[in-house]
Motif scaffolding. Structure first.
Motif, short mmCIF file in Angstrom:
data_model
loop_
_atom_site.label_atom_id
_atom_site.label_comp_id
_atom_site.label_asym_id
_atom_site.label_seq_id
_atom_site.Cartn_x
_atom_site.Cartn_y
_atom_site.Cartn_z
N ASP A 263 -42.94 103.07 6.02
CA ASP A 263 -41.77 103.16 5.19
C ASP A 263 -41.84 103.62 3.85
OD1 ASP A 263 -40.06 101.83 7.33
OD2 ASP A 263 -39.99 99.99 6.85
N HIS B 179 -43.23 112.07 9.05
CA HIS B 179 -43.70 111.37 9.78
C HIS B 179 -44.81 110.89 10.16
CE1 HIS B 179 -40.39 112.46 12.40
NE2 HIS B 179 -40.23 113.35 11.50
N THR B 180 -45.52 109.30 10.36
CA THR B 180 -46.88 108.89 10.43
C THR B 180 -46.35 108.46 11.79
OG1 THR B 180 -45.78 108.14 8.27
CG2 THR B 180 -47.92 107.55 9.33
N MET B 181 -47.54 108.95 12.94
CA MET B 181 -47.57 108.00 13.91
C MET B 181 -48.83 108.11 14.62
SD MET B 181 -45.18 111.03 15.59
CE MET B 181 -44.84 110.62 17.02
N GLN B 182 -49.34 106.63 15.45
CA GLN B 182 -50.92 106.84 15.71
C GLN B 182 -50.82 107.69 16.67
OE1 GLN B 182 -51.83 103.54 17.27
NE2 GLN B 182 -51.04 101.46 16.37
N VAL C 276 -51.41 109.82 12.55
CA VAL C 276 -50.65 110.97 11.87
C VAL C 276 -50.08 111.48 11.57
CG1 VAL C 276 -51.18 113.39 12.80
CG2 VAL C 276 -52.14 112.22 14.30
N MET D 242 -57.44 101.82 13.49
CA MET D 242 -56.57 103.07 14.19
C MET D 242 -56.66 104.03 13.54
SD MET D 242 -52.97 102.41 13.67
CE MET D 242 -52.93 100.48 13.97
N LYS E 239 -42.28 101.62 15.68
CA LYS E 239 -42.67 101.54 14.07
C LYS E 239 -44.23 102.68 14.23
CE LYS E 239 -40.15 100.46 10.54
NZ LYS E 239 -39.70 101.31 9.64
N GLU E 240 -44.61 102.17 14.80
CA GLU E 240 -46.11 102.28 15.40
C GLU E 240 -46.29 103.56 15.61
OE1 GLU E 240 -48.87 99.18 16.16
OE2 GLU E 240 -48.26 98.19 14.82
N TYR E 241 -45.63 104.11 16.61
CA TYR E 241 -45.64 105.35 17.30
C TYR E 241 -45.19 106.23 16.96
CZ TYR E 241 -49.63 103.57 20.39
OH TYR E 241 -50.50 102.60 20.20
N PHE F 168 -49.08 98.34 9.53
CA PHE F 168 -48.89 99.91 9.60
C PHE F 168 -47.20 100.47 8.94
CE2 PHE F 168 -47.59 103.66 12.04
CZ PHE F 168 -48.76 104.26 12.06
N ALA F 169 -46.74 98.98 9.82
CA ALA F 169 -44.59 99.60 9.44
C ALA F 169 -44.30 99.93 7.77
CB ALA F 169 -43.71 98.29 9.89
#
Lengths: 451, 89
Positions: free
Chosen positions: B62, B76-79, B4, B1, A65-67, B57-58
């Protein structure tokens, strides 16, 4: 800020080119679970794995989920069960059922290690385990089994080769009502790696630490898409492009591996630099070879293209990861690769060509459906040929054949999911019976004398 | 953290405000935004700081995904680490 093009490239890879992490596999040593009573031993196995792997699935789901990176499978590899059987005696199927209970409890997709290492000979527990494989795989769903029958250092144990031919047949016969799936969960190795995260061949070798995280990457679709952008490039540029793409794919694997290891409090083992296909359209190794300029996978030129691909994947991946291991290279499992399935259906891809391909890629004759009436000694001889390629070339080779019991040539088996489906392929059945029945060992080749 | 957020899809009214609204509600600070329109395709990249985020984060990811579904956009959400790992040696 990071370059916009780089960001969009990553999103494109995940969204449209099937980039994913194929597996996060936790390796667990079970050596301290051995005791002389098999029931107590099974209980210890259950307790230890469920304790160590309790958080594996939820933590990996969080990383996913996080990445924003799809992580397809979570798996466990354990010490070869033959070693436990050596100490405890009893019916090894009890271990198989225990491992299935573990898989159900912790929610992993596969658990590997119903294995024996018999490259030089059988020790206590090995024969009992090998004989129990058909029943063990028929009465479980998520368990995988492997047997190492040869290595460059030891030569090939031909008694084990002879035995495995009939074991593979029995696996298929016992599961004939379920697409002979038993045989799809069994792989016969030469030079088996001890840290392989991929199934069906994952087990936790005796030289491995107590508990470890290994990661297998994927991404044939990404490599193909990168090559599609340079249709007129020469082969040097093709190799360079594969290398650069493999680097990016592997960096993601390294990131996930180090994150998983940190969050689970377990050492990071290796990243397996693999191009692992799935039956999904756009996720095929065969299509990469075709993108290089072949009309169909299996055409003359296939072995050369695959050699280039395999080498470039390793070169690109090696720098991207701090520790590389496992099988590392391009996989060519027929039923799991849309392009291979088409090539096999059309008759362009034959077992003989696949055998040649295995001499330059990372694994072997993988997920090949053969006629249900193929004699056990022919299967053994296929194993012997494949093991010889591995032994002489100091590389891993493997055989995962599925005899399609009760299915005619031209028809297909459908395993579903990642295992895919495949047409029954023609096998040369000229008899190797005398050769196989001789037994004994093929001596280790000169290549083994490196000291 | 840091994370993007990428938004790709057909340009409509209120995309930027929809995304920044969700960030603000969750105490997530927007550090940088870049957006472009290529052949009617809206493309926005947003760098955000999750340090003081009030949600996991999740959940944040969502809720953005739900917005994307509603407005027919790919979000999209990504670290940030993913991009650094992939594109920087």
């Amino acid at each position: 800020m990071i370059n916009t093009r780089d960001i969009l490239e990553t999103i494109q890879m995940i969204e449209n080119e099937n980039l994913d992490i194929r597996t996060v596999t936790m390796g667990i040593s079970l050596l301290d679970c051995c005791c002389d009573d098999i029931d107590r031993s099974c209980q210890k196995v259950y307790d230890k794995i469920t304790r160590l792997a309790e958080r594996l699935v939820p933590e990996v789901d969080t990383i996913e989920k996080e990445y924003g990176i799809p992580i397809i499978n979570k798996r466990i590899a354990v010490t070869p069960v033959a070693m436990l059987t050596a100490a405890s005696g009893g019916d090894p199927v009890k271990y198989a059922k225990t491992l299935q209970r573990v898989a159900d409890t912790v929610g992993v997709n596969f658990i590997g290690g119903y294995s024996a290492l018999v490259q030089k000979g059988f020790s206590a527990g090995d024969e009992a385990l090998i004989n129990s494989i058909p029943e063990a795989l028929a009465c479980t769903q998520n368990l995988c089994s492997s047997v190492n029958i040869g290595s460059t250092k030891t030569g090939i144990n031909m008694d084990a080769v002879a035995e495995m031919g009939s074991v593979i047949r029995k696996c298929a016969e016992l599961t004939k009502d379920d697409n002979c799936i038993g045989a799809a969960k069994l792989v016969v190795f030469c030079n088996a790696p001890e840290d392989n995260p991929f199934m069906a061949g994952a087990f936790h070798g005796p030289g491995e630490p107590e508990c470890v995280i290994n990661v297998g990457v994927s991404g044939p679709g990404v490599v193909r898409a990168a090559l599609a952008k340079i249709p007129d490039a020469n082969i040097t540029e093709v190799a360079d492009t594969v290398k650069k793409t493999a680097f990016k794919i592997t960096r993601m694997g390294q990131l996930v591996a180090s994150q998983a290891a940190e969050r689970l409090g377990v050492p990071f083992g290796i990243v397996d630099l693999s191009l692992a296909p799935t039956p999904a359209v756009g996720d095929s190794v065969a299509h990469i070879l075709e993108e290089m300029g072949l009309e169909s996978c299996g055409a003359h030129g296939t072995t050369a293209c695959l050699a280039l691909l395999n080498d470039a994947v390793k070169k690109g991946g090696t720098m991207a990861s701090s520790h590389v291991g496992g099988l590392s290279g391009a996989f060519i499992p027929v039923s799991e690769d849309a392009g291979m399935i088409d090539a096999a259906r059309s008759g362009c891809l034959t077992i003989e060509k696949l055998e040649a391909m295995t001499s330059v890629c990372s694994v072997g004759l993988d997920m090949i459906v053969i006629p249900g009436d193929t004699p056990a000694d022919v299967i053994s001889a296929i194993i012997a040929d494949e093991a010889a390629i591995g032994m002489v070339n100091s590389k891993t080779t493997a055989v995962r054949l599925i005899p399609a019991i009760g299915v005619k040539e031209g028809e297909e088996l459908n395993f579903g999911g990642l295992l895919g489906s495949g047409p029954v392929m023609k096998v040369n059945t000229a008899s190797p019976a005398k050769f196989i029945s001789r037994g004994g060992r093929i001596p280790a080749p000169l290549q083994s004398l490196k000291n | 953290m840091r994370a993007v957020i990428t938004v790709v899809g057909k340009d409509t009214v209120g995309i930027l405000s929809g995304v920044s609204d969700i960030c603000a509600k969750n105490n997530i600070n927007i550090i940088e935004v870049s957006q472009s329109i290529l052949q009617e395709l809206f493309c926005m990249i947003m760098l955000v700081d999750m340090e003081k985020s009030s949600v996991p984060f999740a959940d944040f990811s969502d809720s953005l995904k739900a917005l994307g579904k509603e407005k027919n956009l790919q979000i999209h959400t990504m670290q940030e680490d993913v991009f650094n790992a992939m594109h920087h040696v």
